[in-house]
Write a protein that holds these residues in place. Structure first.
Motif, mmCIF file in Angstrom:
data_model
loop_
_atom_site.group_PDB
_atom_site.id
_atom_site.type_symbol
_atom_site.label_atom_id
_atom_site.label_comp_id
_atom_site.label_asym_id
_atom_site.label_seq_id
_atom_site.Cartn_x
_atom_site.Cartn_y
_atom_site.Cartn_z
ATOM 1 N N PRO A 205 0.819 -1.232 0.000
ATOM 2 C CA PRO A 205 0.000 0.000 0.000
ATOM 3 C C PRO A 205 0.847 1.274 0.000
ATOM 4 N N TRP B 290 -4.777 5.645 -1.918
ATOM 5 C CA TRP B 290 -4.478 4.267 -2.340
ATOM 6 C C TRP B 290 -5.542 3.763 -3.296
ATOM 7 N N ALA B 291 -6.817 4.042 -2.970
ATOM 8 C CA ALA B 291 -7.904 3.554 -3.812
ATOM 9 C C ALA B 291 -7.948 4.283 -5.154
ATOM 10 N N ARG C 255 2.045 2.001 -3.426
ATOM 11 C CA ARG C 255 0.960 2.584 -4.208
ATOM 12 C C ARG C 255 0.860 4.084 -3.942
ATOM 13 N N LEU C 256 1.020 4.481 -2.683
ATOM 14 C CA LEU C 256 0.998 5.902 -2.346
ATOM 15 C C LEU C 256 2.199 6.633 -2.941
ATOM 16 N N THR D 140 -5.310 10.794 8.813
ATOM 17 C CA THR D 140 -4.166 10.218 8.095
ATOM 18 C C THR D 140 -4.551 8.921 7.407
ATOM 19 N N ALA D 141 -5.272 8.065 8.144
ATOM 20 C CA ALA D 141 -5.691 6.787 7.570
ATOM 21 C C ALA D 141 -6.655 6.994 6.413
ATOM 22 N N ALA D 142 -7.602 7.941 6.580
ATOM 23 C CA ALA D 142 -8.583 8.182 5.524
ATOM 24 C C ALA D 142 -7.931 8.753 4.268
ATOM 25 N N THR D 143 -7.008 9.695 4.463
ATOM 26 C CA THR D 143 -6.310 10.287 3.314
ATOM 27 C C THR D 143 -5.477 9.250 2.582
ATOM 28 N N ALA D 144 -4.748 8.447 3.363
ATOM 29 C CA ALA D 144 -3.915 7.413 2.750
ATOM 30 C C ALA D 144 -4.774 6.388 2.012
ATOM 31 N N SER D 145 -5.906 6.007 2.612
ATOM 32 C CA SER D 145 -6.777 5.012 1.986
ATOM 33 C C SER D 145 -7.403 5.557 0.707
ATOM 34 N N ALA D 146 -7.817 6.827 0.740
ATOM 35 C CA ALA D 146 -8.414 7.425 -0.451
ATOM 36 C C ALA D 146 -7.403 7.510 -1.584
#
Length: 525
Positions: free
Chosen positions: A159, A211-212, A162-163, A203-209
């Motif tokens: 992940p 990544w997706a 990907r970022l 941080t988690a939400a930004t990274a997940s968005a």
């Protein structure tokens, strides 16, 4: 804890503790490669700077921690640069002094233990930005380059790779620091857990968005690339003979390109045409062009160059890349008239190498364009990004860390190629003279085996090619630009705050009234 706090009242003891705290993140990098350690490794350093009794002491904590981080990250230089390693670490460590000051400013408020929620939330943006500022300055080639950037510790986390295609290693560094800041707040400010949790969630939400959303590289065929790793062999003639012997093993294996390591040829091919003919004969026998690396004084211009040269069945094709970014002290001495004494205390360069002037993309057979880099240059994200912009299908790095053969350096170096592959969306071949050699696909995943420092062998890799442009290639170092904007905004805000405080300060009292014979003087008398 009180006894420990009393023990830290000694400036030297506190600086030693700060240096140890700053050294902790190195365990997240190869060889230990404890990537998860990076997510909390900064917390002790943050807590120490936060507890500093004064802003100046917090800056010293930042400087001492930066010294520890730089020394631990480059400890394998000690046998070569000896005492000069400490000098470099101390100079570069000063870049974290402002960061230490900002840690106290935002995590401890105005010298108190209860910062406001607004200040804590701002710290989640300011402190990672200040860290990126320090990494940006030390990334200048003259200061040693971006070796050991905090985000590079995540090279084997899919992940995170990907970022990296979105914002490069800079984005990874920013997010790792933000996570550490949020954890430090959770530990040290129980009354302000809401901002810390909000920071973790954001941080988690930004990274997940990201990544997706990040586009994946599109498959676009395959190519077969062979790496020739000679191993530790003394002398350019014996080394060439071994490389020739190993390359003959590739006859009949239907490879498209053969790559030798850095300094694989110790003579200028213009001066030694018989060597050029031996390489050309290998190209004819294997059916593949061979990318060699020459470390020698050139016959057509003055000075020593490190050059990637493509050799085909008819000899050198005319494609040549001269290394542009040289290793300070290893390949040249900055301000040699002032610092030339470094040659007397370590293995610093006796003569400066010359620099190339531009990057090159080479045509290596039908439909295969390669972008060469040499050794140290793989640490610079912008160089591989520019090669991808110029149309390279594969980035090929030729390296040698033989001076540091039994240290952490070879594995650290090989890991950088995974990040460069993910950033550019292009496969990356990291071919070394003595190990570690590695190949990664366009997503940064390893293809085939690593060739360790004990290997003298060849390996053939089926490398999947990719098409498309990653956001990082398209938009460049945007996390750095964002961080600089945050720091500029901080500077303007702090400046305005200082002016406001001065204006609102009470006017100073006037001089005391004169007295005459023990009583106040009256006007007119």
């Amino acid at each position: 804890m009180r006894k420990f706090g009393h023990w830290l009242t000694s400036p030297w003891r506190r600086s030693a503790v700060a240096a140890l705290a700053g050294a902790l993140p190195v365990l997240a990098f190869p060889a230990p490669a404890l990537w998860w350690w990076a997510y909390g490794a900064l917390v002790p350093w943050l807590l120490l700077a936060r507890s500093a009794p004064t802003a100046r002491r917090a800056a010293y904590d930042g400087w001492s921690g930066g010294f520890g981080f730089m020394l631990a990250m480059h400890h394998w230089l000690l046998p070569s640069l000896t005492v000069f390693t400490f000098v470099i670490a101390a100079l570069l460590g000063a870049l974290w002094a402002p960061w230490g000051w900002l840690v106290r400013r935002f995590l401890a408020g105005d010298g108190t233990d209860v910062p406001t929620r607004g200040r804590l939330l701002a710290g989640l943006l300011v402190l990672p930005s200040a860290w990126l500022g320090a990494e940006l300055v030390r990334s200048w080639q003259g200061l040693g380059g971006p070796w050991g950037m905090l985000g590079a510790s995540q090279w084997q986390v899919e992940p995170a790779l990907r970022l990296a295609s979105v914002g490069g290693v800079w984005l990874l560094s920013f997010l790792v620091v933000a996570l550490n800041v949020a954890l430090a707040v959770l530990v040290s400010v129980p009354a302000s857990r809401a901002p810390a949790v909000a920071g973790l969630v954001a941080t988690a939400a930004t990274a997940s968005a990201a990544w997706a959303w990040a586009p994946r590289p599109d498959a676009d065929g395959r190519t077969r690339i062979a790496v020739v790793q000679a191993g530790v062999i003394d002398g350019p003639d014996a080394r060439f003979d071994r490389e020739e012997q190993l390359t003959r093993r590739l006859i009949g294996q239907d490879v498209d390109l053969i790559v030798w390591g850095e300094s694989s040829v110790g003579y200028d091919l213009g001066d030694r045409p018989e060597l050029a003919e031996r390489i050309a004969a290998l190209s004819r026998a294997t059916g593949a062009d061979i990318l060699v690396n020459v470390d020698a004084r050139r016959s057509d211009r003055p000075g020593i160059y490190k050059s990637s040269i493509l050799v085909g069945p008819d000899g050198p094709t005319g494609d040549r890349y001269d290394k542009m970014r040289l290793v300070p002290f290893g390949e040249y001495i900055p301000a040699r008239s002032l610092l030339g004494w470094a040659t007397s205390v370590g293995k610093a360069a006796g003569e400066d190498r010359r620099r190339g002037t531009e990057q090159v993309v080479m045509d290596a057979g039908p439909g295969l364009r390669i972008g060469p880099l040499v050794c140290f240059e793989t640490a610079f994200p912008d160089m591989s990004r520019h090669l991808a912009e110029d149309g390279a299908d594969v980035v090929v790095a030729q390296s040698s860390t033989s001076t540091f053969q039994w240290s952490w350096a070879p594995e650290q170096h090989a890991s950088l190629a995974a990040l460069r592959a993910a950033e550019t969306g292009r496969p990356f071949v990291h071919a070394t003279l003595t190990g570690v050699s590695a190949v990664y696909d366009a997503s940064g995943r390893r293809v085939g085996p690593w060739l360790g420092t004990d290997a003298s062998t060849t390996a053939v890799y089926d490398v999947p090619l990719a098409d498309g442009v990653t956001p990082y290639v398209r938009y460049g170092d945007w996390p750095v630009h964002l961080a600089l904007l945050v720091l500029v905004a901080l500077g303007l805000t702090e400046g305005a705050r200082t002016v406001r405080l001065r204006r609102n300060a009470p006017a100073p009292l006037g001089p005391p009234a004169r007295t005459v014979h023990g009583s106040p003087a009256r006007p007119g008398r």
